[in-house]
Design a protein around this motif. Structure first.
Motif, PDB file in Angstrom:
ATOM      1  N   GLN A   1      51.581 -57.996 -24.050  1.00 46.04           N
ATOM      2  CA  GLN A   1      52.761 -58.418 -24.789  1.00 46.04           C
ATOM      3  C   GLN A   1      52.642 -58.176 -26.291  1.00 46.04           C
ATOM      4  OE1 GLN A   1      55.526 -59.209 -23.157  1.00 46.04           O
ATOM      5  NE2 GLN A   1      54.302 -58.750 -21.349  1.00 46.04           N
ATOM      6  N   GLU A   2      51.463 -57.835 -26.787  1.00 44.25           N
ATOM      7  CA  GLU A   2      51.281 -57.618 -28.215  1.00 44.25           C
ATOM      8  C   GLU A   2      51.667 -56.199 -28.600  1.00 44.25           C
ATOM      9  OE1 GLU A   2      47.201 -58.612 -28.813  1.00 44.25           O
ATOM     10  OE2 GLU A   2      47.616 -60.736 -28.971  1.00 44.25           O
ATOM     11  N   PRO A   3      52.210 -56.023 -29.803  1.00 42.70           N
ATOM     12  CA  PRO A   3      52.554 -54.674 -30.264  1.00 42.70           C
ATOM     13  C   PRO A   3      51.296 -53.813 -30.361  1.00 42.70           C
ATOM     14  CG  PRO A   3      53.471 -56.346 -31.731  1.00 42.70           C
ATOM     15  CD  PRO A   3      52.556 -57.049 -30.778  1.00 42.70           C
ATOM     16  N   THR A   4      51.459 -52.539 -30.149  1.00 43.67           N
ATOM     17  CA  THR A   4      50.348 -51.616 -30.233  1.00 43.67           C
ATOM     18  C   THR A   4      50.811 -50.304 -30.859  1.00 43.67           C
ATOM     19  OG1 THR A   4      48.675 -50.415 -28.983  1.00 43.67           O
ATOM     20  CG2 THR A   4      50.724 -50.853 -27.847  1.00 43.67           C
ATOM     21  N   MET A   5      49.869 -49.587 -31.434  1.00 45.37           N
ATOM     22  CA  MET A   5      50.194 -48.302 -32.056  1.00 45.37           C
ATOM     23  C   MET A   5      50.219 -47.167 -31.037  1.00 45.37           C
ATOM     24  SD  MET A   5      50.860 -48.726 -35.222  1.00 45.37           S
ATOM     25  CE  MET A   5      50.659 -47.122 -35.956  1.00 45.37           C
TER      26      MET A   5
ATOM     27  N   LEU B   1      62.112 -38.578 -28.868  1.00 46.22           N
ATOM     28  CA  LEU B   1      61.086 -38.592 -29.904  1.00 46.22           C
ATOM     29  C   LEU B   1      59.865 -39.161 -29.202  1.00 46.22           C
ATOM     30  CD1 LEU B   1      60.270 -38.204 -32.885  1.00 46.22           C
ATOM     31  CD2 LEU B   1      60.938 -40.581 -33.261  1.00 46.22           C
ATOM     32  N   GLY B   2      58.936 -38.274 -28.842  1.00 47.54           N
ATOM     33  CA  GLY B   2      57.846 -38.686 -27.969  1.00 47.54           C
ATOM     34  C   GLY B   2      58.439 -39.072 -26.626  1.00 47.54           C
ATOM     35  N   GLU B   3      57.829 -40.040 -25.982  1.00 45.01           N
ATOM     36  CA  GLU B   3      58.334 -40.486 -24.684  1.00 45.01           C
ATOM     37  C   GLU B   3      58.969 -41.868 -24.736  1.00 45.01           C
ATOM     38  OE1 GLU B   3      55.829 -39.529 -21.196  1.00 45.01           O
ATOM     39  OE2 GLU B   3      54.376 -38.850 -22.708  1.00 45.01           O
ATOM     40  N   VAL B   4      59.021 -42.463 -25.949  1.00 47.88           N
ATOM     41  CA  VAL B   4      59.469 -43.852 -26.019  1.00 47.88           C
ATOM     42  C   VAL B   4      60.744 -44.074 -26.851  1.00 47.88           C
ATOM     43  CG1 VAL B   4      57.186 -44.796 -25.533  1.00 47.88           C
ATOM     44  CG2 VAL B   4      57.852 -44.372 -27.906  1.00 47.88           C
ATOM     45  N   TRP B   5      61.288 -43.030 -27.462  1.00 48.11           N
ATOM     46  CA  TRP B   5      62.521 -43.143 -28.240  1.00 48.11           C
ATOM     47  C   TRP B   5      63.482 -42.030 -27.853  1.00 48.11           C
ATOM     48  CZ3 TRP B   5      63.441 -47.249 -31.249  1.00 48.11           C
ATOM     49  CH2 TRP B   5      62.356 -47.994 -31.701  1.00 48.11           C
ATOM     50  N   VAL B   6      64.783 -42.309 -27.999  1.00 48.09           N
ATOM     51  CA  VAL B   6      65.785 -41.254 -27.970  1.00 48.09           C
ATOM     52  C   VAL B   6      66.560 -41.313 -29.281  1.00 48.09           C
ATOM     53  CG1 VAL B   6      66.007 -41.120 -25.453  1.00 48.09           C
ATOM     54  CG2 VAL B   6      67.523 -42.632 -26.737  1.00 48.09           C
TER      55      VAL B   6
END
Length: 171
Positions: A8-12, A56-61
């Protein structure tokens, strides 16, 4: 003191999840037709345009639209959409060449994973420097047709639809 990370923690280095895959349905070249009710006293206004959506990568459009907007003339608009596993919510931004306001989105899919509801706050359409609550709803009718409806929360506590945008994938 070093702490261990949980999911659940943010990660880079976020790994794509199924929620990110859902966003990939938006990728492609689209045409759109808009019908907007800018005022109850006026007939609906119509406009058309095009939209190009890429990843944008696999996690943004990222989507860039160009066309006409009722009451504004020729415009360019950019939307970013992603999924934040920490918040367990879809997140994004919207900007348009016709205004200086940066819109922030946060929302979720329905249980059938066909409708994405994105909530935001922004300038009220009343012109009196108030901030209003908005909701954009993206619904896939098919792989090649999606509809976005925009709503504003009225003083009566009800959501009022003021715009419908029909998108058709270019063949």
């Amino acid at each position: 003191m070093k702490t261990s990370k949980t999911q659940q923690e943010p990660t880079m280095n976020t790994k794509p999840q199924k929620e990110h895959q859902w966003l990939h349905k938006l990728v492609g070249e689209w045409t759109y037709e808009t019908e907007a009710m800018m005022s109850p006293e006026q007939p609906p206004e119509r406009a058309t345009g095009t939209e190009s959506v890429r990843t944008l990568g696999e996690v943004w459009v990222l989507a860039e639209a160009q066309g006409e907007m009722p009451g504004c003339g020729a415009v360019t608009m950019v939307i970013t959409l992603g999924y934040d596993p920490h918040k367990q919510r879809y997140v994004g931004t919207w900007i348009g060449s016709m205004m200086t306001y940066l819109w922030f989105y946060e929302g979720e899919l329905d249980a059938d994973e066909n409708i994405l509801r994105l909530n935001s706050q922004g300038p009220a359409m009343t012109g009196d420097d108030k901030i209003a609550n908005y909701r954009d709803v993206i619904e896939f009718k098919s792989d090649n047709h999606r509809v976005m409806t925009s709503h504003v929360l009225g003083d009566d506590g009800q959501w009022h639809q003021f715009m419908t945008v029909n998108y058709q994938r270019k063949q």
